[in-house]
Structures are given as C-alpha cells and as structure tokens.
Design a protein around this motif. Structure first.
Motif, PDB file in Angstrom:
ATOM      1  N   LEU A 117     -92.912  16.259  -6.161  1.00  0.00           N
ATOM      2  CA  LEU A 117     -92.582  16.419  -4.741  1.00  0.00           C
ATOM      3  C   LEU A 117     -93.773  16.051  -3.853  1.00  0.00           C
ATOM      4  O   LEU A 117     -93.591  15.487  -2.767  1.00  0.00           O
ATOM      5  N   HIS A 118     -94.964  16.372  -4.332  1.00  0.00           N
ATOM      6  CA  HIS A 118     -96.149  15.992  -3.563  1.00  0.00           C
ATOM      7  C   HIS A 118     -96.315  14.463  -3.536  1.00  0.00           C
ATOM      8  O   HIS A 118     -96.648  13.888  -2.501  1.00  0.00           O
ATOM      9  N   ALA A 119     -96.082  13.836  -4.692  1.00  0.00           N
ATOM     10  CA  ALA A 119     -96.188  12.374  -4.742  1.00  0.00           C
ATOM     11  C   ALA A 119     -95.172  11.741  -3.803  1.00  0.00           C
ATOM     12  O   ALA A 119     -95.484  10.794  -3.062  1.00  0.00           O
ATOM     13  N   LEU A 120     -93.968  12.294  -3.800  1.00  0.00           N
ATOM     14  CA  LEU A 120     -92.911  11.780  -2.930  1.00  0.00           C
ATOM     15  C   LEU A 120     -93.268  12.000  -1.456  1.00  0.00           C
ATOM     16  O   LEU A 120     -93.150  11.091  -0.627  1.00  0.00           O
ATOM     17  N   GLY A 121     -93.736  13.201  -1.147  1.00  0.00           N
ATOM     18  CA  GLY A 121     -94.120  13.510   0.243  1.00  0.00           C
ATOM     19  C   GLY A 121     -95.224  12.596   0.727  1.00  0.00           C
ATOM     20  O   GLY A 121     -95.206  12.119   1.869  1.00  0.00           O
ATOM     21  N   ALA A 122     -96.172  12.314  -0.154  1.00  0.00           N
ATOM     22  CA  ALA A 122     -97.284  11.426   0.229  1.00  0.00           C
ATOM     23  C   ALA A 122     -96.786  10.012   0.474  1.00  0.00           C
ATOM     24  O   ALA A 122     -97.240   9.337   1.401  1.00  0.00           O
ATOM     25  N   ALA A 123     -95.813   9.584  -0.351  1.00  0.00           N
ATOM     26  CA  ALA A 123     -95.263   8.234  -0.167  1.00  0.00           C
ATOM     27  C   ALA A 123     -94.539   8.146   1.177  1.00  0.00           C
ATOM     28  O   ALA A 123     -94.657   7.146   1.891  1.00  0.00           O
ATOM     29  N   VAL A 124     -93.815   9.187   1.525  1.00  0.00           N
ATOM     30  CA  VAL A 124     -93.085   9.195   2.802  1.00  0.00           C
ATOM     31  C   VAL A 124     -94.075   9.213   3.975  1.00  0.00           C
ATOM     32  O   VAL A 124     -93.894   8.517   4.970  1.00  0.00           O
TER      33      VAL A 124
END
Ligand SMILES: [Fe+2]
Ligand SMILES: [Fe+2]
Length: 292
Positions: A117-124
């Motif tokens: 979720l952190h990786a996804l949030g950072a990508a967004v």
C-alpha cells in the motif's frame, strides 16, 4: 538552520540512561493512566522498524541522505522503546521483546499489505511523495514530543520526567531533520503543497493509530490533549504545522482532539484505565510515515 546530517549520524548513540533510577518506580509507582499511556508509547516506539520497512519500498530508499537519517532515527526510536519497557518492567509489567512479539502477531493482513500500500501510495503521489513523507514525519515528531511533554507534566514523577526529557531531546533532532526537509520541499511548487495538504487532511491520524486499538488512541488523545491545557498544546502544534508552506489553518491536532472529545465520554474512556492494553491490531495503513 541547516540540519547537519553527517554530524547527526556520527553522534548517533543509544539513549543515555546514566543516572536513571528505574527502581524508583518500585518505591513510587506511576498512576494507572500514565502507565496506560506508556504502554502505547512503548509499543509505537518499537514499531518504528516496521514503518521503516514500509518506507523502504518507496522512492525514499533512493535518497542516501534520507536513508542515512532513517537508519539513525530507527536506531534511536528502538532505544526509546527499550527505556519505556524498563519503566513497565519496574511496575511488574511485560515490556520489550515478548510484548512487541505479541503486538506484531496481532497485526494481521493489513500489516502484511502495508508495504504494497505504501508503494502504491508513493506511485500515486509521484514527485510529491518526498514532501508528503517529510511533512508527515515532522507532524508526527512534533506530536510525539508534545505528547511526552504533556505526559511528564501530568504524571509529575521526577524520574519519569528526567527520562522523557532525554527522549524528547532526541525527538527534537528528528524534528529538525523532518521539518527542515518539509520546509524546503514544500517551498518549491504549489502543486506539491496542494497534494501534501490534501494527504494530511484526508489521511493523517495520530501517531500509532494504524497499529494500536482505537480505544487506546482515543484514551491517549483525551489524556494528553484533553482539557484546556491539552487543547492549548494541540493548538500550538497546529500553529507550528501551519507555519510550513501551504499548511496554514489545517487544524490537524485540534480536529482530532475535538472529534475525540465529542465521540467518547470521559467515563467510558476512564473505565479501562487500569487494564493492560489488549494485543494491538492494524486499523489501516496510516499512510506514509509515523513514528515517534
Ligand atoms: Fe522521533
Ligand atoms: Fe521516539
């Protein structure tokens, strides 16, 4: 003033406990409310390494200055947890590894999903991620330091005050890094300021809210930031956060304090004051960075 990272890293050391008389707690124990707050703080300090795990899957790992800081930060926070565990132990309570292991066993699926979720949030978040991370860190370190100050004031125990003062001094260095970075990164682009403001407004929750039971979070907020003095401390935090570029009037802390006061009658929160906290659960990944 520019934060001197090399000097900070070179001087890194475990919390100095010289002269802290932990046996004093056996002669003059802390009250149940203070102990309940300390259990929370102990657990959250020890959770820092898990926050670090979540951060290292984001672009934060690409910046050597950031990873140098995070390495030292994580080390210092671990020793904060260790010191608080010794206070719990002096009261005949479990602290340290057994308690931490129990907490981590109780975290479940959301904890396992946290890195993704952190990786996804950072990508967004894209280019704004670094500013979110640093601002989030500054807010949490300010809050943590203020929480320790409030707890020391409330408990009025000389040994605890001495210990918390030493922890707060190290939190002050964490603040210096995060706030300096946040200031610099927020100053660059209006779009970044808008994204950071939106992320904080919609996703920020008090330190530890992602891993501690909601009752414990409310109890801590009410105990440390309830009443006129507590709310004044929350207002001071909001004022400080509001001096970062683009963050004026956000009202993060007073918002939490007021919502908590409205949601939980004092009597309900006080009922469990003497009980050890149950195994923690993960409510939701609390976004970028946390800690104490
Ligand atoms: Fe800290
Ligand atoms: Fe800490």
């Amino acid at each position: 003033m520019q934060f001197d990272l090399d000097r900070y890293a070179a001087a890194a050391t475990r919390l100095d406990l010289t002269g802290i008389d932990f046996d004093a707690f056996r002669r003059l124990p802390l009250d149940p409310t203070t102990l309940r707050c300390l259990r929370f703080m102990h657990d959250v300090e020890h959770h820092t390494v898990c926050y670090l795990r979540d951060l290292l899957v984001t672009p934060a790992h690409r910046d050597p200055a950031v990873t140098t800081f995070l390495s030292v930060w994580n080390y210092e926070e671990m020793w904060h947890g260790d010191a608080l565990g010794r206070v719990l132990a002096a009261h005949g309570e479990e602290g340290g590894a057994p308690r931490v292991a129990r907490l981590r066993r109780g975290l479940g699926l959301r904890d396992r999903l946290a890195p993704a979720l952190h990786a996804l949030g950072a990508a967004v978040a894209g280019d704004a991620f670094g500013a979110i991370h640093m601002t989030w860190g500054a807010v949490n370190e300010w809050t943590t330091q203020a929480g320790y100050a409030r707890l020391a004031e409330r408990a009025g125990h000389p040994v605890l005050s001495d210990l918390l003062r030493r922890i707060m001094r190290q939190e002050g260095r964490h603040i210096a890094f995060y706030a300096g970075q946040a200031e610099r990164r927020l100053a660059v682009r209006r779009r970044t300021r808008r994204i950071v403001r939106g992320a904080l407004a919609h996703l920020w929750r008090p330190v530890g809210a992602g891993v501690m039971p909601a009752d414990e979070v409310r109890f801590l907020v009410r105990t440390l930031f309830g009443g006129p003095e507590g709310r004044a401390a929350a207002q001071r935090l909001d004022d400080r956060i509001g001096r970062l570029p683009g963050l004026a009037g956000l009202g993060l802390l007073t918002g939490v304090v007021d919502r908590t006061a409205a949601a939980v009658p004092p009597s309900a929160s006080a009922r469990a004051a003497a009980a050890p906290s149950p195994p923690a659960r993960c409510d939701v990944v609390s976004a970028v960075r946390p800690a104490a």
